[in-house]
Scaffold this active site. Structure first.
Site, PDB file in Angstrom:
ATOM      1  N   LYS A 225       3.711  -3.942  30.042  1.00 30.99           N
ATOM      2  CA  LYS A 225       3.052  -2.648  29.828  1.00 30.99           C
ATOM      3  C   LYS A 225       3.856  -1.460  30.350  1.00 30.99           C
ATOM      4  O   LYS A 225       4.766  -1.607  31.165  1.00 30.99           O
ATOM      5  CB  LYS A 225       1.631  -2.669  30.421  1.00 30.99           C
ATOM      6  CG  LYS A 225       0.668  -3.426  29.516  1.00 30.99           C
ATOM      7  CD  LYS A 225      -0.770  -3.307  29.950  1.00 30.99           C
ATOM      8  CE  LYS A 225      -1.652  -4.069  28.949  1.00 30.99           C
ATOM      9  NZ  LYS A 225      -3.038  -4.150  29.414  1.00 30.99           N
ATOM     10  N   ARG A 259      -3.183 -12.358  31.576  1.00 31.63           N
ATOM     11  CA  ARG A 259      -2.946 -12.309  30.132  1.00 31.63           C
ATOM     12  C   ARG A 259      -1.495 -11.881  29.910  1.00 31.63           C
ATOM     13  O   ARG A 259      -1.130 -10.764  30.277  1.00 31.63           O
ATOM     14  CB  ARG A 259      -3.925 -11.304  29.513  1.00 31.63           C
ATOM     15  CG  ARG A 259      -3.805 -11.136  28.005  1.00 31.63           C
ATOM     16  CD  ARG A 259      -4.799 -10.094  27.505  1.00 31.63           C
ATOM     17  NE  ARG A 259      -4.680  -9.881  26.078  1.00 31.63           N
ATOM     18  CZ  ARG A 259      -3.794  -9.059  25.532  1.00 31.63           C
ATOM     19  NH1 ARG A 259      -2.955  -8.376  26.289  1.00 31.63           N
ATOM     20  NH2 ARG A 259      -3.749  -8.914  24.220  1.00 31.63           N
TER      21      ARG A 259
HETATM   22  C1  YH5 Z   1      -5.814  -6.246  28.881  1.00 24.65           C
HETATM   23  O1  YH5 Z   1      -5.177  -5.690  29.782  1.00 24.65           O
HETATM   24  N1  YH5 Z   1      -4.457  -5.508  26.850  1.00 24.65           N
HETATM   25  S1  YH5 Z   1      -3.698  -5.118  24.258  1.00 24.65           S
HETATM   26  C2  YH5 Z   1       1.253  -2.027  25.510  1.00 24.65           C
HETATM   27  C3  YH5 Z   1       2.408  -2.705  25.880  1.00 24.65           C
HETATM   28  C4  YH5 Z   1       2.377  -4.048  26.134  1.00 24.65           C
HETATM   29  C5  YH5 Z   1       1.185  -4.726  26.009  1.00 24.65           C
HETATM   30  C6  YH5 Z   1       3.805  -0.789  25.691  1.00 24.65           C
HETATM   31  N2  YH5 Z   1      -5.751  -6.506  25.347  1.00 24.65           N
HETATM   32  C7  YH5 Z   1      -5.464  -6.150  27.500  1.00 24.65           C
HETATM   33  O2  YH5 Z   1      -1.261  -6.013  25.757  1.00 24.65           O
HETATM   34  N3  YH5 Z   1      -7.346  -7.498  26.881  1.00 24.65           N
HETATM   35  C8  YH5 Z   1      -4.660  -5.736  25.548  1.00 24.65           C
HETATM   36  O3  YH5 Z   1       3.645  -2.114  25.997  1.00 24.65           O
HETATM   37  C9  YH5 Z   1      -6.261  -6.770  26.564  1.00 24.65           C
HETATM   38  N4  YH5 Z   1      -6.922  -6.980  29.159  1.00 24.65           N
HETATM   39  C10 YH5 Z   1      -7.668  -7.590  28.197  1.00 24.65           C
HETATM   40  N5  YH5 Z   1      -8.737  -8.285  28.564  1.00 24.65           N
HETATM   41  C11 YH5 Z   1      -2.455  -4.108  25.043  1.00 24.65           C
HETATM   42  C12 YH5 Z   1      -1.244  -4.835  25.488  1.00 24.65           C
HETATM   43  C13 YH5 Z   1       0.017  -4.064  25.631  1.00 24.65           C
HETATM   44  C14 YH5 Z   1       0.069  -2.708  25.390  1.00 24.65           C
END
Ligand code: YH5
Length: 279
Positions: A225, A259
Site C-alpha cells: 500500500k 491480507r
Molecule cells: C484491506 O485493507 N484492501 S483493496 C492500493 C495498493 C495496494 C493494495 C497502491 N481490500 C483491504 O489491497 N479488504 C483492499 O497500492 C481490503 N482490508 C480488507 N478487509 C486495496 C488494496 C491495495 C490498494
C-alpha cells in the site's frame, strides 16, 4: 458442506496464531490482455499458486477499491468473480472469501462456494446486514472514511483511533441487533481507506487496543500500500520488504489475519516469528 467449510475458518481463527489471506484480484487489468476468459483463468491459476505458497484463505475480488478507482456494475462483478469461486471451490479446499460490499454479489458468491465475506463498507450497503444475518457466514467489517473515489482527498479525524473504535462498536451493535453471531465477526481498521500516513501509522500502533476493546479477530491489509511509498519513497515494485515488516508487526500486535499479495514471503516471515513465540 458449506457449514463444514465455515467451520474451517472458525477453527483456523481459534487454532493457528494467525492466518494468511491471499489476494486474488479478478479485474481485466490484473491479468494481461483484458479478455474475460483470460482474466478468469489467470485468477484461478494465481489463486491455486497462492494455496501452494501457504495461503489459509483466498480473498476473491472483482471491483478495485484502490483510491480513485471507478465502480463496476453488479453484473460485471458477478461475471468476474462467480466463475472463479466455482472453479476454486471445486479445485481446492482452501476457504474462499468474497471481497465485495454488494449484497447481490455476497449472495451469489456464497451460493457458488465462498465461505466468508470481506466487506470494505462494513455491511453499510442497503440490505447487507440482513443478508449476512440470513447467510450465517463469517464476515469482516472494514472501516473506511468516505468512498473509494474520493476518500484520499482530505481524510480528517479528531482522533482516528477513537473514531475507528467507535465505528467498530456501532457496527457490532447493528450486527447484534440483526442476529449476527458475534463469533462470526472480524474487524479491520482499513489501512489506506480515507487515511493519511500519520493516521495509518497510529492505527497500526493501536492494534492491541483494537483487540482488547472489541474482543474480535482483527484483520490487517497493508500489502504494497501507498503508506510504504509515503514513508520510504518506494514505488509499487519495491514494496515487498516493507510489506513483510508491517505484516510481522501486525501479527505481533495481535492481528489474527493478514491480507497479502506475496503469500510465500509473508508465510516464511510470519511462521518463523510464530515458531519463536509459540513452539
Ligand atoms: C484491506 O485493507 N484492501 S483493496 C492500493 C495498493 C495496494 C493494495 C497502491 N481490500 C483491504 O489491497 N479488504 C483492499 O497500492 C481490503 N482490508 C480488507 N478487509 C486495496 C488494496 C491495495 C490498494
Amino acid at each position: 458442506m458449506t457449514e463444514l467449510r465455515h467451520e474451517k475458518i472458525r477453527r483456523g481463527l481459534c487454532g493457528k496464531p494467525s492466518l494468511i489471506m491471499g489476494i486474488v484480484n479478478v479485474t481485466p487489468d490484473s491479468f494481461s490482455d483484458g479478455g474475460q476468459f483470460s482474466s478468469i483463468d489467470g485468477a484461478v491459476s494465481h489463486a491455486l499458486a497462492l494455496v501452494k505458497e501457504g495461503a489459509d484463505i483466498l480473498d476473491v475480488g472483482g471491483e478495485s477499491t484502490r483510491p480513485g478507482a471507478d465502480e463496476v456494475s453488479i453484473q460485471q462483478e458477478l461475471d468476474r468473480v462467480i466463475p472463479v469461486i466455482e472453479r476454486l471451490s471445486a479445485e481446492s479446499d482452501t476457504p474462499i472469501s468474497i471481497d465485495t460490499y454488494k449484497p447481490e454479489v455476497m449472495q451469489a458468491a456464497v451460493s457458488a462456494g465462498a465461505q466468508m465475506i470481506n466487506d470494505v463498507y462494513g455491511l453499510r450497503a442497503e440490505g447487507a446486514v440482513e443478508l449476512v444475518s440470513k447467510l450465517k457466514v463469517p464476515v469482516c467489517l472494514m472501516h473506511m472514511q468516505g468512498q473509494p473515489k474520493t476518500m484520499q482527498a482530505e481524510p480528517t479525524y479528531q482522533d482516528v483511533v477513537t473514531e475507528v473504535l467507535a465505528f467498530f462498536d456501532e457496527r457490532l451493535r447493528e450486527c447484534s441487533d440483526h442476529g449476527i453471531d458475534a463469533g462470526d465477526i472480524m474487524l479491520d481498521p482499513g489501512i489506506g481507506f480515507g487515511k493519511t500516513l500519520a493516521h495509518n501509522l497510529l492505527l497500526l500502533r493501536h492494534v492491541p487496543q483494537m483487540v482488547n476493546h472489541t474482543g474480535c479477530p482483527i484483520l490487517i491489509g497493508v500489502s504494497r500500500k501507498s503508506l510504504i511509498e509515503q514513508q520510504l519513497g518506494r514505488d509499487l515494485s519495491q514494496r515487498l520488504p516493507a510489506s513483510i515488516g508491517l505484516a510481522v508487526q501486525s501479527v505481533l500486535s495481535g492481528a489474527k489475519i493478514v491480507r497479502v499479495h506475496d503469500v510465500r514471503a509473508t508465510y516464511d516471515a510470519v511462521r518463523m516469528v510464530e515458531a519463536v513465540r509459540y513452539s
